[in-house]
Scaffold this motif. Sequence first.
Motif, PDB file in Angstrom:
ATOM      1  N   ARG A   1      43.599  51.785  67.387  1.00  0.00           N
ATOM      2  CA  ARG A   1      43.018  50.660  67.271  1.00  0.00           C
ATOM      3  C   ARG A   1      42.681  49.933  65.995  1.00  0.00           C
ATOM      4  NH1 ARG A   1      41.811  48.265  72.586  1.00  0.00           N
ATOM      5  NH2 ARG A   1      42.913  49.705  73.795  1.00  0.00           N
TER       6      ARG A   1
ATOM      7  N   HIS B   1      40.977  45.323  65.043  1.00  0.00           N
ATOM      8  CA  HIS B   1      40.715  44.170  66.576  1.00  0.00           C
ATOM      9  C   HIS B   1      40.186  43.168  65.038  1.00  0.00           C
ATOM     10  CE1 HIS B   1      41.506  44.232  70.331  1.00  0.00           C
ATOM     11  NE2 HIS B   1      41.116  45.049  70.028  1.00  0.00           N
TER      12      HIS B   1
ATOM     13  N   LEU C   1      44.309  40.377  68.767  1.00  0.00           N
ATOM     14  CA  LEU C   1      43.059  41.336  67.227  1.00  0.00           C
ATOM     15  C   LEU C   1      42.233  40.223  68.157  1.00  0.00           C
ATOM     16  CD1 LEU C   1      44.843  39.512  64.216  1.00  0.00           C
ATOM     17  CD2 LEU C   1      44.318  41.929  64.991  1.00  0.00           C
TER      18      LEU C   1
ATOM     19  N   THR D   1      38.779  40.876  70.820  1.00  0.00           N
ATOM     20  CA  THR D   1      38.875  41.949  71.587  1.00  0.00           C
ATOM     21  C   THR D   1      37.969  41.977  73.076  1.00  0.00           C
ATOM     22  OG1 THR D   1      36.006  41.385  70.936  1.00  0.00           O
ATOM     23  CG2 THR D   1      37.364  42.697  69.924  1.00  0.00           C
TER      24      THR D   1
ATOM     25  N   SER E   1      32.264  41.552  68.509  1.00  0.00           N
ATOM     26  CA  SER E   1      33.254  42.706  67.750  1.00  0.00           C
ATOM     27  C   SER E   1      33.385  43.471  66.395  1.00  0.00           C
ATOM     28  CB  SER E   1      34.843  41.140  67.003  1.00  0.00           C
ATOM     29  OG  SER E   1      35.307  40.906  68.057  1.00  0.00           O
TER      30      SER E   1
END
Length: 431
Positions: free
Chosen positions: A85, A87, A136, A138, A236
């Motif tokens: 993944r 972000h 996107l 978090t 993030s």
Amino acid sequence: MLHPEIETMSREGIRELQSKRLQETVRRVYENVPFYQKAFQEIGLEPGDIKSVDDLSKLPFTVKQDLRDNYPFDLFAVPKSELVRVHASSGTTGKPIVVGYTQNDINNWADLMARCFAMAGATKDDTVQIAYGYGLFTGGLGCHYGAERLGATVVPISGGNTKRQLMLMQDFGTTVLACTPSYALYLAEEAVHMGIDLPASQLRIGVFGAEPWSDNMRKELENKMGIDAYNIYGLSEVIGPGVSMECQCKNGMHINEDYFIAEVVDPETLEPLPYGQKGELVFTSLLKEAFPVIRYRTRDISVLIEEKCDCGRTFVRMERVAGRTDDMLIIRGVNVFPSQIESVLLAIGETEPHYQLVVDRKGAMDDLEIWVEVSDKMFSDEIRRLEELERKLRNEIQSVLGISAKIKLVEPRTIPRSEGKAKRIVDKREL
């Protein structure tokens, strides 16, 4: 307590664990991230020079511009094939900040967030409504995986669609709400307009973060929603939400020290500061595989508290973020944080907790005007009372800030509401 063997570990045990993980992280970034290898070599540092957390100050800092300069994947420590993944931050200008996760990173993050929900008293029997944004950002998915890992029932509604939020909150019997504090306040207001009695509902816990908020805002939310409100902190660049979390003592946020090393440094000299002194928070990740960070300067201003908490946890705590060095306003030489204004407004209690700071420059002089919403009842009251409230606010804000500010009382629901982070500052200066 979800992980008592970790959360109540002795300080010596925590230092030993951090030292071991720090050595591994430093070696990994040196071997796999050209940016860090170059940064180490420029100061003549070898991974073997880092033997414990006592050597942390030997390491270089990482700043947000480094992340932008290495967009999108050049700071990653694993090949793209190992990512499950990515972000990204929204970014105010230019390219966003991109972060990545391996499957181990996702699993660790879920454990971490489950621990955070448990600190607030949530259990597998709860229904958690997540009104942070998904995608996107978090916040949404970070909370989602943590609540699922805890075993709770998750309502992944994301942000917005406020009337539907309130309908489902009632119909599903939501007991835990996770969102920004400004959106929680908006939900509380809309509930009143829809004739919904939130304090009489099953809602009992709020997990609020992603923007600074004050203890007075906590009281406001707890009174209007009939809940216990808890502060969660994260970013993030470090992992997302879950870097630190309040327990039920509500006396600072426990930093999850098995995952992160926290420092506070002087923002000017960058020298580490002792416990109890206010400065800029700096984090080093200890278990991140895809996107480890070394001494990341957050720009967030806080204080670290070493004393053991009454809850029994031994993790160092951080005070709520007082502001950011890069969001901080300097008005006529004085540092001003929006949270200072918020505390004054809520302490006086005759206004709504919605405000904006409008900054302009008249000639060579900065001019601060604070727009404050008044309640329906107050706005319909006589002019003399409004003038008295304006005078009271002006005097109290001057006492707190040390500078004068114009107060503009505006009609109810004049200031734009946010379903994410509230826009508190309108800066019209050409600096």
